[in-house]
Design an enzyme around this catalytic site. Sequence first.
Site, PDB file in Angstrom:
ATOM      1  N   SER A  54       0.892  -1.396  -0.058  1.00  0.00           N
ATOM      2  CA  SER A  54       0.090  -0.061   0.077  1.00  0.00           C
ATOM      3  C   SER A  54       0.973   1.408   0.053  1.00  0.00           C
ATOM      4  O   SER A  54       1.538   1.482  -0.962  1.00  0.00           O
ATOM      5  CB  SER A  54      -0.708   0.202   1.190  1.00  0.00           C
ATOM      6  OG  SER A  54      -2.072   0.825   0.879  1.00  0.00           O
TER       7      SER A  54
ATOM      8  N   ASP B 157      -9.957  -5.823  -3.207  1.00  0.00           N
ATOM      9  CA  ASP B 157      -9.693  -4.535  -2.261  1.00  0.00           C
ATOM     10  C   ASP B 157     -10.287  -3.261  -2.478  1.00  0.00           C
ATOM     11  O   ASP B 157     -10.745  -3.028  -3.614  1.00  0.00           O
ATOM     12  CB  ASP B 157      -8.351  -4.289  -2.916  1.00  0.00           C
ATOM     13  CG  ASP B 157      -7.165  -3.348  -2.141  1.00  0.00           C
ATOM     14  OD1 ASP B 157      -8.043  -2.383  -1.612  1.00  0.00           O
ATOM     15  OD2 ASP B 157      -6.028  -3.475  -2.119  1.00  0.00           O
TER      16      ASP B 157
ATOM     17  N   HIS C 157      -7.432  -5.973   0.830  1.00  0.00           N
ATOM     18  CA  HIS C 157      -6.107  -5.130   1.192  1.00  0.00           C
ATOM     19  C   HIS C 157      -5.327  -5.703   2.530  1.00  0.00           C
ATOM     20  O   HIS C 157      -4.387  -5.130   2.778  1.00  0.00           O
ATOM     21  CB  HIS C 157      -6.577  -3.773   1.329  1.00  0.00           C
ATOM     22  CG  HIS C 157      -5.443  -2.914   1.377  1.00  0.00           C
ATOM     23  ND1 HIS C 157      -5.040  -2.605  -0.092  1.00  0.00           N
ATOM     24  CD2 HIS C 157      -5.122  -1.910   2.060  1.00  0.00           C
ATOM     25  CE1 HIS C 157      -4.285  -1.437   0.071  1.00  0.00           C
ATOM     26  NE2 HIS C 157      -4.098  -1.072   1.243  1.00  0.00           N
TER      27      HIS C 157
END
Length: 284
Positions: free
Chosen positions: A152, A229, A262
Amino acid sequence: METKPSEISSSKMFGGYNRRYKHFSPTLGCSMNFHIYFPPPPSPSHKFPVLYWLSGLTCTDENFIAKSGAQRAASNEGIALIVPDTSPRGLNVEGEADSWDFGVGAGFYLNATQEKWKNWRMYDYIVKELPKLLAENFPQLDTAKASIFGHSMGGHGALTIYLKNLDKYKSVSAFAPIVNPINCAWGQKAFTNYLGESKADWEEYDATCLVAKFHDVSTTILIDQGEDDKFLHDELLPNKFPEACKKHGVPVLLRFQPGYDHSYFFIATFIDDHILHHAKALNL
């Protein structure tokens, strides 16, 4: 202030050790923690190549060590994992903890230029201070053989740091990276506060923009992205980066993984692939 790292915890895992250290960082002006996973050494004088992991928003140096399961493959491949924190801490700058996506736990791996956030120099900490600290204090590490990956915000950090330092890292990979931060809310908020209003300054920390400048990449860039996600379409914009890579002849493999989100469940599922990707590049 003690700049030399001191060990604060140690846990054996897959024959090696997760060891946590603290030190005073002159770059950031505060005390920082980081983890190293040392694989079991084949001989007393053996030196391990290093693989830096950069974590995402809200994380510390502990999340990856506890949740990723990366140590099994790192132990098998003989790679030391280096896991720093995500921002300066304890500076008590006004507003530093007002939101989860900016300030504490959200350093974005850049060097802030705005006076208020002058301590937020995570780029220099990762690229300059930490490798030097490791080289000077851990003879069992071969810091000249290094690769980098992340998740991320940390995926953004890994990609941008790699592209700007192709001489320092053998390979890069990322899980659900923020590849085009100038065009998403997370990036725009962070960049406005840390870097000011100049879009040219923002582009210096955007992987999709940097590919145009730094495209002498020989090792394939590996990216895994979960299809479920929740940040996929608004914040991560994964297709922008391979489009730029294709234009400039940069080898990239973007894999969409159906059903994955995620989280660290996603990371743990594919972490072995990433360790092997880096092991190959580190010539093991």
